[in-house]
Motif scaffolding. Structure first.
Motif, short mmCIF file in Angstrom:
data_model
loop_
_atom_site.label_atom_id
_atom_site.label_comp_id
_atom_site.label_asym_id
_atom_site.label_seq_id
_atom_site.Cartn_x
_atom_site.Cartn_y
_atom_site.Cartn_z
N ALA A 1 0.39 0.96 4.05
CA ALA A 1 0.01 1.87 5.14
C ALA A 1 0.94 1.70 6.34
O ALA A 1 1.29 2.67 7.01
N SER B 1 -2.59 6.43 9.48
CA SER B 1 -2.59 5.93 8.09
C SER B 1 -3.96 5.35 7.77
O SER B 1 -4.59 4.71 8.60
N GLY C 1 4.86 4.00 0.42
CA GLY C 1 4.22 4.14 1.72
C GLY C 1 5.10 4.88 2.72
O GLY C 1 4.61 5.43 3.71
N VAL D 1 -6.21 3.00 5.09
CA VAL D 1 -6.28 2.03 3.98
C VAL D 1 -7.69 2.14 3.42
O VAL D 1 -8.65 1.63 4.01
#
Length: 235
Positions: free
Chosen positions: A148, A79, A100, A81
């Motif tokens: 995330a 993930s 998410g 960010v």
């Protein structure tokens, strides 16, 4: 866990990354330091599938992910960010968190993970029904990180999490990064605040004009005169 092998990445005609290699072991916090425009964000975007390398390979858990679609990379457990806390401004905090988890089907697990995010970020619990566009910068950063985490990443890519935040909040965000790492998520961190980044990282790489020029343990880099004068305010 992650092995980046001699990747070249271009933005149009600009050669943004030149033969970059690095690795991240499971359970580590690894930080990338370097000045603006050195290629740090480009590297994270390449790892998360937003950019494709022209040359070289990216191995994640033993399989190549270079040039794979973004959703496949998220599904595999990475993930990202991005810099600038891109939250969905017209949706509530809770709706952002639910988004998410868009690749997941386990309703019960999603609920539990939302509760976990609220434990990590109590401020978000107070604001759960609020439109995320009305949150402060620090709260938006917390939301971007929480969102995330909803994909249950094994590897979290964080791009400039402390940018534009008050010193007190920076400390809080870094404490949370350590907490996320302790709970079993490996972290690759891009951060302008080199002092803070090195204080929580196991290892670090220094990127200048698209090349890795130095790497070592965080302690080695903190002790290096070259790094002190270039990135740590000289003291």
């Amino acid at each position: 866990m992650l092995k980046v092998d001699q990747i070249d990445v271009y933005y149009g005609n600009i050669h943004a990354l030149k033969g970059v290699s690095l690795d991240v072991a499971e359970g580590e916090i690894v930080t990338l330091i370097g000045s603006n425009g050195a290629g740090k964000s480009t590297l994270l975007k390449t790892l998360s599938g937003l950019l494709k390398p022209k040359k070289g390979d990216i191995q994640y858990l033993g399989a190549s992910v270079a040039g794979k679609p973004v959703q496949d990379i998220v599904k595999a457990g990475i993930s990202h960010v991005p810099e600038g806390r891109r939250v969905f401004a017209n949706m509530s905090v809770e709706e952002n968190l639910e988004l998410g988890a868009y690749l997941r089907k386990d309703k019960q697990g999603i609920r539990e993970d939302i509760e976990k995010v609220y434990e990590l970020f109590p401020r978000l619990l107070e604001r759960r029904k609020q439109l995320s566009g009305t949150l402060s910068g620090g709260e938006q950063q917390m939301l971007a990180m929480g969102r995330a985490m909803m994909a249950r990443p094994k590897l979290l890519l964080l791009d400039e999490p402390s940018m534009g935040l008050a010193p007190l909040l920076v400390k809080a965000i870094f404490n949370i990064i350590e907490e996320i790492n302790r709970s079993g998520t490996t972290v690759l961190l891009v951060e302008q605040n080199a002092n803070m980044a090195l204080s929580i990282a196991n290892r670090a790489y220094v990127i200048e004009t698209g090349k890795v020029v130095l790497s070592g343990t965080a302690a080695e880099l903190q002790a290096s005169d070259k790094i002190k004068s270039a990135y740590l305010g000289g003291h």
